[in-house]
Design a protein around this motif. Structure first.
Motif, PDB file in Angstrom:
ATOM      1  N   PRO A  15      69.142  47.066  -6.971  1.00  0.00           N
ATOM      2  CA  PRO A  15      70.353  46.487  -7.568  1.00  0.00           C
ATOM      3  C   PRO A  15      70.648  47.163  -8.918  1.00  0.00           C
ATOM      4  O   PRO A  15      70.186  46.711  -9.957  1.00  0.00           O
ATOM      5  N   TRP A  16      71.358  48.275  -8.885  1.00  0.00           N
ATOM      6  CA  TRP A  16      71.636  49.043 -10.094  1.00  0.00           C
ATOM      7  C   TRP A  16      72.378  48.205 -11.113  1.00  0.00           C
ATOM      8  O   TRP A  16      73.076  47.246 -10.771  1.00  0.00           O
ATOM      9  N   LEU A  17      72.222  48.568 -12.361  1.00  0.00           N
ATOM     10  CA  LEU A  17      72.905  47.856 -13.448  1.00  0.00           C
ATOM     11  C   LEU A  17      74.383  48.228 -13.480  1.00  0.00           C
ATOM     12  O   LEU A  17      74.740  49.389 -13.264  1.00  0.00           O
ATOM     13  N   ALA A  18      75.194  47.251 -13.784  1.00  0.00           N
ATOM     14  CA  ALA A  18      76.625  47.497 -14.002  1.00  0.00           C
ATOM     15  C   ALA A  18      76.775  48.224 -15.337  1.00  0.00           C
ATOM     16  O   ALA A  18      75.872  48.194 -16.183  1.00  0.00           O
ATOM     17  N   ALA A  19      77.906  48.872 -15.551  1.00  0.00           N
ATOM     18  CA  ALA A  19      78.138  49.658 -16.773  1.00  0.00           C
ATOM     19  C   ALA A  19      77.895  48.831 -18.032  1.00  0.00           C
ATOM     20  O   ALA A  19      77.247  49.304 -18.972  1.00  0.00           O
ATOM     21  N   GLU A  20      78.379  47.609 -18.071  1.00  0.00           N
ATOM     22  CA  GLU A  20      78.170  46.744 -19.248  1.00  0.00           C
ATOM     23  C   GLU A  20      76.690  46.419 -19.426  1.00  0.00           C
ATOM     24  O   GLU A  20      76.186  46.385 -20.551  1.00  0.00           O
ATOM     25  N   GLN A  21      75.977  46.199 -18.325  1.00  0.00           N
ATOM     26  CA  GLN A  21      74.540  45.926 -18.398  1.00  0.00           C
ATOM     27  C   GLN A  21      73.781  47.141 -18.908  1.00  0.00           C
ATOM     28  O   GLN A  21      72.826  46.996 -19.675  1.00  0.00           O
ATOM     29  N   VAL A  22      74.200  48.330 -18.494  1.00  0.00           N
ATOM     30  CA  VAL A  22      73.565  49.553 -18.977  1.00  0.00           C
ATOM     31  C   VAL A  22      73.719  49.656 -20.491  1.00  0.00           C
ATOM     32  O   VAL A  22      72.766  49.962 -21.211  1.00  0.00           O
ATOM     33  N   GLU A  23      74.908  49.383 -20.994  1.00  0.00           N
ATOM     34  CA  GLU A  23      75.150  49.452 -22.440  1.00  0.00           C
ATOM     35  C   GLU A  23      74.298  48.431 -23.189  1.00  0.00           C
ATOM     36  O   GLU A  23      73.718  48.745 -24.230  1.00  0.00           O
ATOM     37  N   ASP A  24      74.197  47.224 -22.669  1.00  0.00           N
ATOM     38  CA  ASP A  24      73.361  46.200 -23.318  1.00  0.00           C
ATOM     39  C   ASP A  24      71.890  46.581 -23.243  1.00  0.00           C
ATOM     40  O   ASP A  24      71.137  46.401 -24.210  1.00  0.00           O
ATOM     41  N   TRP A  25      71.453  47.106 -22.086  1.00  0.00           N
ATOM     42  CA  TRP A  25      70.059  47.518 -21.957  1.00  0.00           C
ATOM     43  C   TRP A  25      69.737  48.651 -22.928  1.00  0.00           C
ATOM     44  O   TRP A  25      68.677  48.668 -23.543  1.00  0.00           O
ATOM     45  N   LYS A  26      70.654  49.606 -23.070  1.00  0.00           N
ATOM     46  CA  LYS A  26      70.431  50.696 -24.019  1.00  0.00           C
ATOM     47  C   LYS A  26      70.293  50.149 -25.439  1.00  0.00           C
ATOM     48  O   LYS A  26      69.475  50.643 -26.219  1.00  0.00           O
ATOM     49  N   ALA A  27      71.064  49.119 -25.773  1.00  0.00           N
ATOM     50  CA  ALA A  27      70.951  48.511 -27.102  1.00  0.00           C
ATOM     51  C   ALA A  27      69.581  47.845 -27.281  1.00  0.00           C
ATOM     52  O   ALA A  27      68.956  47.976 -28.334  1.00  0.00           O
ATOM     53  N   VAL A  28      69.110  47.144 -26.247  1.00  0.00           N
ATOM     54  CA  VAL A  28      67.791  46.506 -26.319  1.00  0.00           C
ATOM     55  C   VAL A  28      66.702  47.577 -26.457  1.00  0.00           C
ATOM     56  O   VAL A  28      65.791  47.454 -27.283  1.00  0.00           O
ATOM     57  N   ALA A  29      66.791  48.631 -25.657  1.00  0.00           N
ATOM     58  CA  ALA A  29      65.800  49.714 -25.738  1.00  0.00           C
ATOM     59  C   ALA A  29      65.830  50.356 -27.124  1.00  0.00           C
ATOM     60  O   ALA A  29      64.776  50.655 -27.702  1.00  0.00           O
ATOM     61  N   GLY A  30      67.020  50.558 -27.667  1.00  0.00           N
ATOM     62  CA  GLY A  30      67.130  51.113 -29.015  1.00  0.00           C
ATOM     63  C   GLY A  30      66.492  50.208 -30.054  1.00  0.00           C
ATOM     64  O   GLY A  30      65.807  50.682 -30.969  1.00  0.00           O
TER      65      GLY A  30
END
Length: 166
Positions: free
Chosen positions: A8-23
């Motif tokens: 279940p790939w991440l939606a574009a908005e989820q990818v952006e939020d995940w990148k923020a969490v990883a950062g």
């Protein structure tokens, strides 16, 4: 026949939020580590170790419990405790609260080191997180973090939920 698993790939908005969490996970520890090294000559791992010891009765914890509490391998913890023993901040020995298990104990010099380091660390935590987010967003971040930790490592979540945990 082999069952196929669909990712279940991440939606574009989820990818952006995940990148923020990883950062956040990558940058915040590095910035806090640099502040502690600059201002007090210890790293963030050592600071958390002293805080964990200071929060316990008698300032001592069995090494195995301490490793779980601060998410450390026994080897990394042993090396850190050895450095901190040389600095006079901790001592190893039998842990009174845990029978014959080896424990780490906060020394008076370690408590002094923590007292010196804490104000600068707290100022940096306030600047970067607490005051920056404000009460509502900080509460939401704390709730989210507790939820993730509970799923990722329930034992750590239990340790952090104890009234004497820091």
């Amino acid at each position: 026949m082999t069952e196929r698993h669909v990712t279940p790939w991440l939606a574009a908005e989820q990818v952006e939020d995940w990148k923020a969490v990883a950062g956040l996970m990558m940058t915040l520890p590095a910035v806090l580590d640099a502040q502690l090294k600059r201002d007090s000559g210890m790293n963030l791992f050592e600071y958390h170790l002293l805080v964990a010891l200071a929060g316990r009765p008698g300032g001592e914890i069995p090494m195995s419990d301490l490793a779980r509490m601060i998410q450390s391998s026994p080897s990394r913890l042993s090396h850190a405790v050895a450095r901190m023993e040389r600095a006079g901040w901790v001592a190893r020995g039998d842990c009174a609260a845990a029978g014959k298990r080896t424990g780490a104990r906060l020394t008076p010099a370690g408590r002094d080191q923590l007292r010196r380091a804490a104000p600068g660390h707290v100022r940096e935590v306030r600047r970067l997180v607490v005051d920056n987010l404000g009460p509502e967003r900080l509460r939401a971040l704390g709730d989210a973090a507790r939820s993730v930790v509970a799923l990722a490592d329930p034992e750590v979540a239990d340790l952090l939920a104890r009234p004497d945990a820091d």
